[in-house]
Scaffold this motif. Structure first.
Motif, mmCIF file in Angstrom:
data_model
loop_
_atom_site.group_PDB
_atom_site.id
_atom_site.type_symbol
_atom_site.label_atom_id
_atom_site.label_comp_id
_atom_site.label_asym_id
_atom_site.label_seq_id
_atom_site.Cartn_x
_atom_site.Cartn_y
_atom_site.Cartn_z
ATOM 1 N N UNK A 3 0.846 -1.198 0.000
ATOM 2 C CA UNK A 3 0.000 0.000 0.000
ATOM 3 C C UNK A 3 0.879 1.244 0.000
ATOM 4 N N UNK A 4 0.431 2.264 -0.718
ATOM 5 C CA UNK A 4 1.135 3.538 -0.781
ATOM 6 C C UNK A 4 0.123 4.658 -0.625
ATOM 7 N N UNK A 5 0.459 5.629 0.209
ATOM 8 C CA UNK A 5 -0.432 6.763 0.436
ATOM 9 C C UNK A 5 0.383 8.048 0.341
ATOM 10 N N UNK A 6 0.065 8.869 -0.664
ATOM 11 C CA UNK A 6 0.767 10.139 -0.851
ATOM 12 C C UNK A 6 0.098 11.253 -0.044
ATOM 13 N N UNK A 7 0.900 12.248 0.282
ATOM 14 C CA UNK A 7 0.398 13.449 0.928
ATOM 15 C C UNK A 7 1.368 14.592 0.638
ATOM 16 N N UNK A 8 0.932 15.801 0.937
ATOM 17 C CA UNK A 8 1.814 16.950 0.815
ATOM 18 C C UNK A 8 1.575 17.844 -0.387
ATOM 19 N N UNK A 18 7.430 22.599 -2.180
ATOM 20 C CA UNK A 18 6.540 21.635 -1.548
ATOM 21 C C UNK A 18 7.339 20.366 -1.275
ATOM 22 N N UNK A 19 6.930 19.623 -0.259
ATOM 23 C CA UNK A 19 7.521 18.309 -0.028
ATOM 24 C C UNK A 19 6.410 17.271 -0.034
ATOM 25 N N UNK A 20 6.500 16.353 -0.947
ATOM 26 C CA UNK A 20 5.558 15.251 -1.019
ATOM 27 C C UNK A 20 6.074 14.076 -0.191
ATOM 28 N N UNK A 21 5.142 13.377 0.433
ATOM 29 C CA UNK A 21 5.476 12.177 1.199
ATOM 30 C C UNK A 21 4.669 11.002 0.672
ATOM 31 N N UNK A 78 8.731 7.607 1.513
ATOM 32 C CA UNK A 78 9.441 8.169 0.369
ATOM 33 C C UNK A 78 9.087 9.652 0.284
ATOM 34 N N UNK A 79 10.070 10.478 -0.039
ATOM 35 C CA UNK A 79 9.843 11.922 -0.117
ATOM 36 C C UNK A 79 10.233 12.458 -1.496
ATOM 37 N N UNK A 80 9.633 13.568 -1.826
ATOM 38 C CA UNK A 80 10.052 14.335 -2.992
ATOM 39 C C UNK A 80 10.055 15.805 -2.594
ATOM 40 N N UNK A 81 11.245 16.358 -2.405
ATOM 41 C CA UNK A 81 11.376 17.779 -2.116
ATOM 42 C C UNK A 81 11.400 18.530 -3.439
ATOM 43 N N UNK A 82 10.465 19.445 -3.591
ATOM 44 C CA UNK A 82 10.336 20.186 -4.836
ATOM 45 C C UNK A 82 10.575 21.664 -4.568
#
Length: 124
Positions: A3-8, A18-21, A78-82
């Motif tokens: 399972x994967x749940x994105x937020x941010x 923005x930082x996505x998680x 997992x993160x994505x710093x944008x």
């Protein structure tokens, strides 16, 4: 069950950050890839950044130097710093888990499990 749940996601002005998680669970194999993908209306899904469990990473040319992918194994996140966001970054962003290696980390067809997505909107 993976399972994967994105937020941010959210709305920001051009030049903002923005930082996505992506919280994940259910991974039972030691070698895997994780990636961030995006899809704008009327466009195909494209790879933004990918990272392998061995630490290797790859970025799309359009985001190099602005986005950073990272992974916290202790938190299963997992993160994505944008940074320096541009209007053309506007899209639905998805995280995914697959079983591929660099240089194929940005190809959606190698990913098996996907989150539901989080919207990023950048205004000029």
């Amino acid at each position: 069950q993976v399972q994967l749940v994105e937020s941010g996601g959210g709305s920001v002005q051009a030049g903002g950050s923005l930082r996505l998680s992506c919280a994940y669970s259910g991974i039972t194999y030691s070698s895997y890839s994780m990636g961030w993908f995006r899809q704008a209306p009327g466009k195909e899904r494209e790879g933004v950044a990918g990272i392998h469990s061995d630490g290797s990473a790859r970025y799309a040319d359009s985001v190099k130097g602005r986005f950073t992918i990272s992974k916290d194994n202790a938190k299963n996140t997992l993160y994505l710093q944008m940074d320096s966001l541009k209007p053309e970054d506007t899209a639905m962003y998805y995280c995914a888990i697959g079983n591929t290696y660099d240089p194929w980390l940005l190809l959606p067809r190698f990913y098996n499990y996907w989150g539901q997505g989080t919207q990023v909107t950048v205004s000029s």
